[in-house]
Design an enzyme around this catalytic site. Structure first.
Site, PDB file in Angstrom:
ATOM      1  N   GLU A 124      28.652  83.744 -67.220  1.00  0.00           N
ATOM      2  CA  GLU A 124      28.992  84.962 -66.756  1.00  0.00           C
ATOM      3  C   GLU A 124      29.707  85.809 -67.747  1.00  0.00           C
ATOM      4  O   GLU A 124      30.064  85.431 -68.668  1.00  0.00           O
ATOM      5  CB  GLU A 124      30.098  84.536 -65.510  1.00  0.00           C
ATOM      6  CG  GLU A 124      29.322  83.812 -64.419  1.00  0.00           C
ATOM      7  CD  GLU A 124      30.194  83.493 -63.073  1.00  0.00           C
ATOM      8  OE1 GLU A 124      31.649  83.769 -63.385  1.00  0.00           O
ATOM      9  OE2 GLU A 124      29.869  83.189 -62.278  1.00  0.00           O
TER      10      GLU A 124
ATOM     11  N   CYS B 161      22.209  83.818 -64.656  1.00  0.00           N
ATOM     12  CA  CYS B 161      22.094  82.451 -64.095  1.00  0.00           C
ATOM     13  C   CYS B 161      21.541  81.536 -64.937  1.00  0.00           C
ATOM     14  O   CYS B 161      20.853  81.592 -65.929  1.00  0.00           O
ATOM     15  CB  CYS B 161      21.201  82.520 -62.708  1.00  0.00           C
ATOM     16  SG  CYS B 161      21.640  83.789 -61.740  1.00  0.00           S
TER      17      CYS B 161
ATOM     18  N   GLU C  98      19.006  79.312 -64.220  1.00  0.00           N
ATOM     19  CA  GLU C  98      17.694  79.362 -64.418  1.00  0.00           C
ATOM     20  C   GLU C  98      16.910  80.241 -65.357  1.00  0.00           C
ATOM     21  O   GLU C  98      16.103  79.990 -66.274  1.00  0.00           O
ATOM     22  CB  GLU C  98      16.888  79.845 -63.236  1.00  0.00           C
ATOM     23  CG  GLU C  98      17.249  78.832 -61.997  1.00  0.00           C
ATOM     24  CD  GLU C  98      18.386  79.521 -61.076  1.00  0.00           C
ATOM     25  OE1 GLU C  98      19.587  79.676 -61.727  1.00  0.00           O
ATOM     26  OE2 GLU C  98      18.521  79.121 -59.831  1.00  0.00           O
TER      27      GLU C  98
ATOM     28  N   CYS D 237      15.605  85.373 -60.631  1.00  0.00           N
ATOM     29  CA  CYS D 237      15.265  84.448 -61.414  1.00  0.00           C
ATOM     30  C   CYS D 237      13.914  84.188 -60.940  1.00  0.00           C
ATOM     31  O   CYS D 237      13.113  83.614 -61.708  1.00  0.00           O
ATOM     32  CB  CYS D 237      16.252  83.234 -61.013  1.00  0.00           C
ATOM     33  SG  CYS D 237      17.756  83.247 -61.941  1.00  0.00           S
TER      34      CYS D 237
HETATM   35  N1  THU Z   1      23.670  81.336 -59.843  1.00  0.00           N
HETATM   36  C1  THU Z   1      22.855  80.748 -60.755  1.00  0.00           C
HETATM   37  O1  THU Z   1      23.072  80.501 -61.824  1.00  0.00           O
HETATM   38  N2  THU Z   1      21.838  80.136 -60.053  1.00  0.00           N
HETATM   39  C2  THU Z   1      21.649  80.371 -58.847  1.00  0.00           C
HETATM   40  O2  THU Z   1      20.465  80.017 -58.445  1.00  0.00           O
HETATM   41  C3  THU Z   1      22.255  81.076 -58.002  1.00  0.00           C
HETATM   42  C4  THU Z   1      23.543  81.792 -58.674  1.00  0.00           C
HETATM   43  C5  THU Z   1      24.924  81.718 -60.580  1.00  0.00           C
HETATM   44  C6  THU Z   1      25.386  83.236 -61.042  1.00  0.00           C
HETATM   45  C7  THU Z   1      26.724  83.318 -60.956  1.00  0.00           C
HETATM   46  O3  THU Z   1      27.225  83.016 -62.019  1.00  0.00           O
HETATM   47  C8  THU Z   1      27.368  82.112 -59.881  1.00  0.00           C
HETATM   48  O4  THU Z   1      26.293  81.487 -59.700  1.00  0.00           O
HETATM   49  C9  THU Z   1      27.913  82.746 -58.671  1.00  0.00           C
HETATM   50  O5  THU Z   1      26.869  83.408 -57.985  1.00  0.00           O
END
Ligand code: THU
Length: 162
Positions: free
Chosen positions: A67, A76, A78, A116
């Site tokens: 983040e 994210c 993925e 993603c």
């Molecule tokens: N997030 C992911 O890394 N992958 C997902 O499939 C869903 C969401 C992360 C994005 C953000 O940093 C946190 O989860 C909350 O949404």
């Protein structure tokens, strides 16, 4: 005669009540995703996600969400994993990706966000090889989709270039 027709798209995925009910390779990939979730940098959401993907040569590439104070600059788990895999192993097909959080409040499987799905779809199209998606949760419930296309019907694609 009617000037329109209605088309239906059906998507299907498998639901497992417990990780131990799954294929051993899927279990291994999910455990790698769970492990790497610890490395997430998620001070804003407190939602740590891990992703692990396996290439056609057996290499496992992992990633976690990263983040940023400027929220949209973060990414994210993925996409961290898939972009790293493509950067390091551009010629290896991606066979499967597992995603999970270590957040014990997440009882339903973590399903990849729209961005993603689009990012992963690029490699499914590039390699003409389905990418299996294993989506885990703290409760042990898992969803498995056989490819990205089924998770992103009518995805954007430059089919005029194909
Ligand atoms: N997030 C992911 O890394 N992958 C997902 O499939 C869903 C969401 C992360 C994005 C953000 O940093 C946190 O989860 C909350 O949404």
């Amino acid at each position: 005669m009617a000037k329109t027709e209605t088309k239906n798209i059906n998507i299907s995925f498998e639901v497992y009540k417990a990780e131990s009910d799954m294929d051993a390779n899927d279990q291994l990939l999910l455990s790698k995703a769970k492990e790497i979730a610890k490395n997430a940098y998620a001070p804003y959401s407190n939602f740590k996600v891990g992703a692990a993907l396996i290439l056609d040569n057996g290499t496992i590439v992992t990633g976690s969400n990263q983040e940023n104070a400027a929220y949209p600059s973060g990414t994210c788990a993925e996409r961290t994993a898939v972009f790293y895999a493509s950067a390091q192993h551009p010629h290896n097909k991606i066979k499967a990706i597992a995603v999970i959080t270590d957040n014990t409040k997440q009882l339903n499987p973590v399903t990849p966000c729209g961005s993603c799905r689009q990012a992963l779809a690029e490699y499914e199209i590039k390699f003409r090889e389905p990418i299996r998606v294993i989506m885990g949760s703290a409760s042990g419930k898992v969803f498995v989709a056989k490819n990205i296309e089924s998770l992103l019907p009518l995805m954007f694609n430059h089919d005029h270039l194909e």
